[in-house]
Design a protein around this motif. Sequence first.
Motif, PDB file in Angstrom:
ATOM      1  N   THR A 154      -3.500  -0.764   5.940  1.00 54.75           N
ATOM      2  CA  THR A 154      -3.429   0.167   4.811  1.00 54.75           C
ATOM      3  C   THR A 154      -3.568   1.609   5.286  1.00 54.75           C
ATOM      4  OG1 THR A 154      -5.807  -0.042   4.341  1.00 54.75           O
ATOM      5  CG2 THR A 154      -4.312  -1.531   3.169  1.00 54.75           C
ATOM      6  N   LEU A 169      -3.488  -0.542  -2.854  1.00 48.89           N
ATOM      7  CA  LEU A 169      -3.305  -1.966  -3.126  1.00 48.89           C
ATOM      8  C   LEU A 169      -4.589  -2.660  -3.569  1.00 48.89           C
ATOM      9  CD1 LEU A 169      -1.584  -4.518  -3.177  1.00 48.89           C
ATOM     10  CD2 LEU A 169      -2.002  -4.767  -0.721  1.00 48.89           C
ATOM     11  N   GLU A 185       0.847  -1.203   0.000  1.00 46.13           N
ATOM     12  CA  GLU A 185       0.000   0.000   0.000  1.00 46.13           C
ATOM     13  C   GLU A 185       0.877   1.246   0.000  1.00 46.13           C
ATOM     14  OE1 GLU A 185      -3.833   2.204   0.630  1.00 46.13           O
ATOM     15  OE2 GLU A 185      -3.268   0.253  -0.226  1.00 46.13           O
ATOM     16  N   GLY A 238      -8.523  -0.299   1.266  1.00 44.75           N
ATOM     17  CA  GLY A 238      -7.416   0.646   1.167  1.00 44.75           C
ATOM     18  C   GLY A 238      -7.560   1.506  -0.070  1.00 44.75           C
ATOM     19  N   SER A 239      -6.610   2.406  -0.269  1.00 39.23           N
ATOM     20  CA  SER A 239      -6.688   3.340  -1.395  1.00 39.23           C
ATOM     21  C   SER A 239      -5.894   2.877  -2.604  1.00 39.23           C
ATOM     22  CB  SER A 239      -6.172   4.720  -0.957  1.00 39.23           C
ATOM     23  OG  SER A 239      -6.976   5.258   0.070  1.00 39.23           O
ATOM     24  N   ARG A 257      -0.869   4.692   4.856  1.00 40.03           N
ATOM     25  CA  ARG A 257      -1.162   6.018   4.301  1.00 40.03           C
ATOM     26  C   ARG A 257      -0.691   7.126   5.243  1.00 40.03           C
ATOM     27  NH1 ARG A 257      -5.760   3.207   3.108  1.00 40.03           N
ATOM     28  NH2 ARG A 257      -7.061   4.291   4.627  1.00 40.03           N
ATOM     29  N   GLY A 287       1.275   3.844  -3.081  1.00 42.01           N
ATOM     30  CA  GLY A 287       0.864   5.202  -2.740  1.00 42.01           C
ATOM     31  C   GLY A 287       1.970   6.219  -2.963  1.00 42.01           C
TER      32      GLY A 287
END
Length: 419
Positions: A287, A351, A14, A348-349, A291, A18
Amino acid sequence: MDVLIAGGGIAGLEALLGLREVAGERVRLTLVAPDPDFTYRPMAVAEPFAVGQAKRVPLTEIAAGAEIITDAVVGVDDAAGQVRLEGGGTRAFDALLIAAGAHAIEGVEGATTWWPGGDSEAFGGLLRDVEEGYSKRLAIVIPPGAVWPLPAYELAIMTAGEAREQGHDDVRITVVTPERTPLSIFGPDVSTAVAEELERAGVQLITGAVATRAEGGGLTLQPSGDRLDVQRVVAIPRLIGPAIEGLAADDEGFLLTGEDGRVQGTERVWAAGDGIDSPVKFGGLATHQARVAIAGIAKLAGVEDDLDPGEAVLEGRLLLGSRQTRRLHGAGDHDGAPLWWPQGKVSGSFLPRWLAEHDFAPPASAVPAPDEGIEVRRPVRALAEEAQQLFDIRRQYRIADPDIAALGRRMRALQSRPR
């Protein structure tokens, strides 16, 4: 800026995806991981029942463009900006994220230890004993401490269903947990629903108890001292932290971090995932922690935008198989499918989006219907009291490990063996 990420699991990937998106060419990414693959475990709990399996994704696919080192970080010198690798040698960094995860160890002495990252055959052997009539009294145990309890309930319900399908109506399955109520961290609605599912499946539930092996067989339950007469015991594992030399950690090896994700006493080291001292172990939380680290590392790299990781939230949906059809990607309508959505237990954003785009996971559009199951959305801060209760029980009943670091090295070696 040289950014080194230690760990090829959920939190590490992640963060890598990111940082690639938000920092771009401001960072040069290196991933250090003991296994060349990422194991995506949406259906791992169903492997022993032959209705699904975990998927392995080469890190070279997910981390394309990053340097990949198959090794493990065992020491960190924050002042010098250098890590020491288990295989020998060192590596420099400008910023470091430790996402090494936790190590699974025996939860109950002498029990069969199984978890979604473990060997499905270990549980498969027990199912064969049930099928052949050798095992009639089973206990599935959740040990105290840092654990993820959901698989224990999935295994109990699925095993009860498997026994019935094989014509064994006399198999008695008992779940023993230190929780006040089943899956208590998810709230009262989920606890009630799980208790009803267990009762419907014919599974006995014992809460507020810590199980240890009794002399002559069976289990002793603390604090009551009662004895549970069982023939076979399956336990999900207890977790210990990575215990990396040079980084602040508690007495079980979990790394100590602040709210900004930075490891205590360091300037350029962040940590995320199951290896930090949070009592809740959950993919969606990992996750979020990644972040938080992304925001700090990106700022150090010169990204001017303030990156808001949002609030840490435990979210998903409990699918109630016997009352409603389970609609899980890859499992059809088989009633043995896992109880939890998302089926990979990961939100999550970055993965989850990559996995969906590359057909390793269902897209967001495949979520269950709004009226299917019970939606769970709880801020992690609201889980603190329940999680702390499990942590306190761990401290009261845990068996001390004389050398957490050595035990962690041994578990890494076992978990990274060629498959």
